[in-house]
Design a protein around this motif. Sequence first.
Motif, PDB file in Angstrom:
ATOM      1  N   MET A   1       0.945  -0.579  -0.167  1.00  0.00           N
ATOM      2  CA  MET A   1      -0.263  -0.268   0.022  1.00  0.00           C
ATOM      3  C   MET A   1       0.913   0.945   0.117  1.00  0.00           C
ATOM      4  N   THR A   2       0.104   2.005  -0.709  1.00  0.00           N
ATOM      5  CA  THR A   2       1.449   3.263  -1.420  1.00  0.00           C
ATOM      6  C   THR A   2       1.144   4.543  -0.196  1.00  0.00           C
ATOM      7  N   GLN A   3       1.708   5.046  -0.201  1.00  0.00           N
ATOM      8  CA  GLN A   3       1.625   6.293   0.446  1.00  0.00           C
ATOM      9  C   GLN A   3       0.463   7.279   0.308  1.00  0.00           C
ATOM     10  N   ASN A   4       0.263   7.089  -1.340  1.00  0.00           N
ATOM     11  CA  ASN A   4      -0.752   7.748  -2.019  1.00  0.00           C
ATOM     12  C   ASN A   4      -1.802   7.449  -1.226  1.00  0.00           C
ATOM     13  N   THR A   5      -1.859   5.788  -1.706  1.00  0.00           N
ATOM     14  CA  THR A   5      -3.483   5.609  -0.640  1.00  0.00           C
ATOM     15  C   THR A   5      -3.675   6.062   0.336  1.00  0.00           C
ATOM     16  N   PHE A   6      -3.073   5.528   1.566  1.00  0.00           N
ATOM     17  CA  PHE A   6      -3.334   6.241   3.128  1.00  0.00           C
ATOM     18  C   PHE A   6      -3.883   7.970   2.969  1.00  0.00           C
ATOM     19  N   GLU A   7      -3.537   8.299   1.812  1.00  0.00           N
ATOM     20  CA  GLU A   7      -3.822   9.514   1.357  1.00  0.00           C
ATOM     21  C   GLU A   7      -5.517   9.753   0.796  1.00  0.00           C
ATOM     22  N   LYS A   8      -5.790   8.480   0.625  1.00  0.00           N
ATOM     23  CA  LYS A   8      -7.056   8.570   0.102  1.00  0.00           C
ATOM     24  C   LYS A   8      -7.601   8.450   0.793  1.00  0.00           C
ATOM     25  N   THR A   9      -9.533   8.973   0.434  1.00  0.00           N
ATOM     26  CA  THR A   9     -10.963   9.399   1.342  1.00  0.00           C
ATOM     27  C   THR A   9     -10.952   7.498   1.540  1.00  0.00           C
ATOM     28  N   SER A  10     -11.124   7.272   2.719  1.00  0.00           N
ATOM     29  CA  SER A  10     -12.244   5.815   3.039  1.00  0.00           C
ATOM     30  C   SER A  10     -13.045   5.451   2.987  1.00  0.00           C
ATOM     31  N   VAL A  11     -13.792   4.480   2.775  1.00  0.00           N
ATOM     32  CA  VAL A  11     -15.524   4.805   2.478  1.00  0.00           C
ATOM     33  C   VAL A  11     -16.329   3.508   3.680  1.00  0.00           C
ATOM     34  N   THR A  12     -17.042   2.932   3.344  1.00  0.00           N
ATOM     35  CA  THR A  12     -18.048   2.275   4.188  1.00  0.00           C
ATOM     36  C   THR A  12     -18.986   1.587   2.882  1.00  0.00           C
ATOM     37  N   LEU A  13     -19.277   0.674   2.106  1.00  0.00           N
ATOM     38  CA  LEU A  13     -19.978   0.153   1.333  1.00  0.00           C
ATOM     39  C   LEU A  13     -20.730  -1.018   2.093  1.00  0.00           C
ATOM     40  N   LEU A  14     -22.055  -0.097   1.821  1.00  0.00           N
ATOM     41  CA  LEU A  14     -23.226  -1.954   2.642  1.00  0.00           C
ATOM     42  C   LEU A  14     -23.752  -2.219   1.619  1.00  0.00           C
ATOM     43  N   GLY A  15     -23.701  -3.571   1.631  1.00  0.00           N
ATOM     44  CA  GLY A  15     -24.109  -4.684   0.171  1.00  0.00           C
ATOM     45  C   GLY A  15     -23.168  -4.358  -1.234  1.00  0.00           C
ATOM     46  N   LEU A  16     -23.171  -5.893  -1.254  1.00  0.00           N
ATOM     47  CA  LEU A  16     -22.468  -6.599  -1.940  1.00  0.00           C
ATOM     48  C   LEU A  16     -22.875  -7.254  -3.491  1.00  0.00           C
ATOM     49  N   GLY A  17     -24.195  -7.193  -3.885  1.00  0.00           N
ATOM     50  CA  GLY A  17     -24.501  -7.944  -4.767  1.00  0.00           C
ATOM     51  C   GLY A  17     -23.920  -7.041  -6.307  1.00  0.00           C
ATOM     52  N   ALA A  18     -23.920  -7.318  -7.232  1.00  0.00           N
ATOM     53  CA  ALA A  18     -23.894  -6.993  -8.762  1.00  0.00           C
ATOM     54  C   ALA A  18     -23.531  -5.507  -8.673  1.00  0.00           C
ATOM     55  N   MET A  19     -24.344  -4.716  -8.084  1.00  0.00           N
ATOM     56  CA  MET A  19     -23.847  -2.935  -8.812  1.00  0.00           C
ATOM     57  C   MET A  19     -22.617  -3.402  -7.172  1.00  0.00           C
ATOM     58  N   GLY A  20     -23.237  -3.271  -5.703  1.00  0.00           N
ATOM     59  CA  GLY A  20     -22.191  -2.969  -5.047  1.00  0.00           C
ATOM     60  C   GLY A  20     -20.785  -3.396  -4.989  1.00  0.00           C
ATOM     61  N   THR A  21     -20.927  -4.844  -5.485  1.00  0.00           N
ATOM     62  CA  THR A  21     -18.999  -5.455  -5.602  1.00  0.00           C
ATOM     63  C   THR A  21     -18.313  -4.600  -7.272  1.00  0.00           C
ATOM     64  N   ALA A  22     -19.115  -4.264  -7.814  1.00  0.00           N
ATOM     65  CA  ALA A  22     -18.553  -3.111  -9.004  1.00  0.00           C
ATOM     66  C   ALA A  22     -18.199  -2.135  -7.981  1.00  0.00           C
ATOM     67  N   LEU A  23     -18.816  -0.835  -7.343  1.00  0.00           N
ATOM     68  CA  LEU A  23     -18.833  -0.283  -7.099  1.00  0.00           C
ATOM     69  C   LEU A  23     -17.510  -0.213  -5.834  1.00  0.00           C
ATOM     70  N   ALA A  24     -17.623  -0.985  -5.090  1.00  0.00           N
ATOM     71  CA  ALA A  24     -16.191  -1.831  -4.378  1.00  0.00           C
ATOM     72  C   ALA A  24     -14.922  -1.241  -5.324  1.00  0.00           C
ATOM     73  N   ARG A  25     -15.480  -2.539  -6.246  1.00  0.00           N
ATOM     74  CA  ARG A  25     -13.890  -2.373  -7.566  1.00  0.00           C
ATOM     75  C   ARG A  25     -13.207  -0.997  -7.804  1.00  0.00           C
ATOM     76  N   GLY A  26     -14.528  -0.351  -7.865  1.00  0.00           N
ATOM     77  CA  GLY A  26     -13.884   1.111  -8.123  1.00  0.00           C
ATOM     78  C   GLY A  26     -12.858   1.722  -7.613  1.00  0.00           C
ATOM     79  N   TRP A  27     -13.764   2.129  -7.157  1.00  0.00           N
ATOM     80  CA  TRP A  27     -12.489   2.304  -6.059  1.00  0.00           C
ATOM     81  C   TRP A  27     -11.225   1.749  -4.821  1.00  0.00           C
ATOM     82  N   LEU A  28     -11.735   0.849  -4.787  1.00  0.00           N
ATOM     83  CA  LEU A  28     -10.872  -0.402  -4.940  1.00  0.00           C
ATOM     84  C   LEU A  28      -9.676  -0.285  -5.765  1.00  0.00           C
ATOM     85  N   ALA A  29      -9.771  -0.366  -7.469  1.00  0.00           N
ATOM     86  CA  ALA A  29      -8.846  -0.303  -7.712  1.00  0.00           C
ATOM     87  C   ALA A  29      -8.095   1.576  -8.328  1.00  0.00           C
TER      88      ALA A  29
END
Length: 293
Positions: A1-29
């Motif tokens: 994990m880079t220093q830049n990663t630490f500086e980025k906003t953290s988020v909580t996501l509730l719900g990992l259906g097809a859409m929730g999973t896609a959203l989570a992957r977008g933020w992780l990427a």
Amino acid sequence: MTQNTFEKTSVTLLGLGAMGTALARGWLAAGHPVTVWNRTPARATALAGEGARVVDSAAEAVAANSLVLACLLDDASVGEVLAGTDLAGRDLVNLTTSTPAQARSRAEWARERGARYLDGGIMAVPPMIGTPEAGGFVFYSGARDVFERHQQILRVPAGTVYVGEDAGHAALYDVALLSAMYGMFAGAAHAFALLRKEDIDPASFAPLLADWLVAMAPSVHQTAGQLRSGDYTKEVGSRLAMQVAGIPTFTGTAEEQGVSPELLSPYFELMRRRLAEGGGEEGLTGVVDLLVR
């Protein structure tokens, strides 16, 4: 994990259906730390391998970050999942599909629990999330300061369009656009049905249909202008009286082709009603008023 990663906003996501999973992957990427929870834990396994922090309860997920997003089955699920959580001081962004009234009620519900609320209407399917060129976006409505505070992270998985302080407007815009989409699908289904028994390749017809629908789409601007001005006769290219006179051609062709007119009949009936009320010199805008109770 880079220093830049630490500086980025953290988020909580509730719900990992097809859409929730896609959203989570977008933020992780994009390097954002993501805490996830799902009612069925197995759905979080893959995301854990991609760097998400998986927690055992919704309460723990909410406590992890000040920005909490819900992407659940329905409005009732939002209430059930968040019932045992402490929302005080949290920014709750609800991306669960709902009606405008449900969104307004949920906004008040969140305020009573000390949370700031933003509602979202997702105009995309999961494969469009995280792919800017796909054109997906999310309508947001509710607390403007919450939207402005988090706009940068919200726009990571999909574009953002803020539509006002009324928490119900994101859902309303969402359903309005999708309603128009289904109307288009209905017309296209009828068109293909007319050709179904003929020696006509539907794949050859499809480009003609697509181009015709694109050519007709700008008519919505005329409708909007007439609704705003109240003059439904302005710049009318084809009078309602003439269009109603042509209805037998459409119904007759459907009968000849062995096709049910049920997708078009309700609209034709509205056209006849508007004509009977004296709207012969108008275009089709008057139909809108017939639909409003």
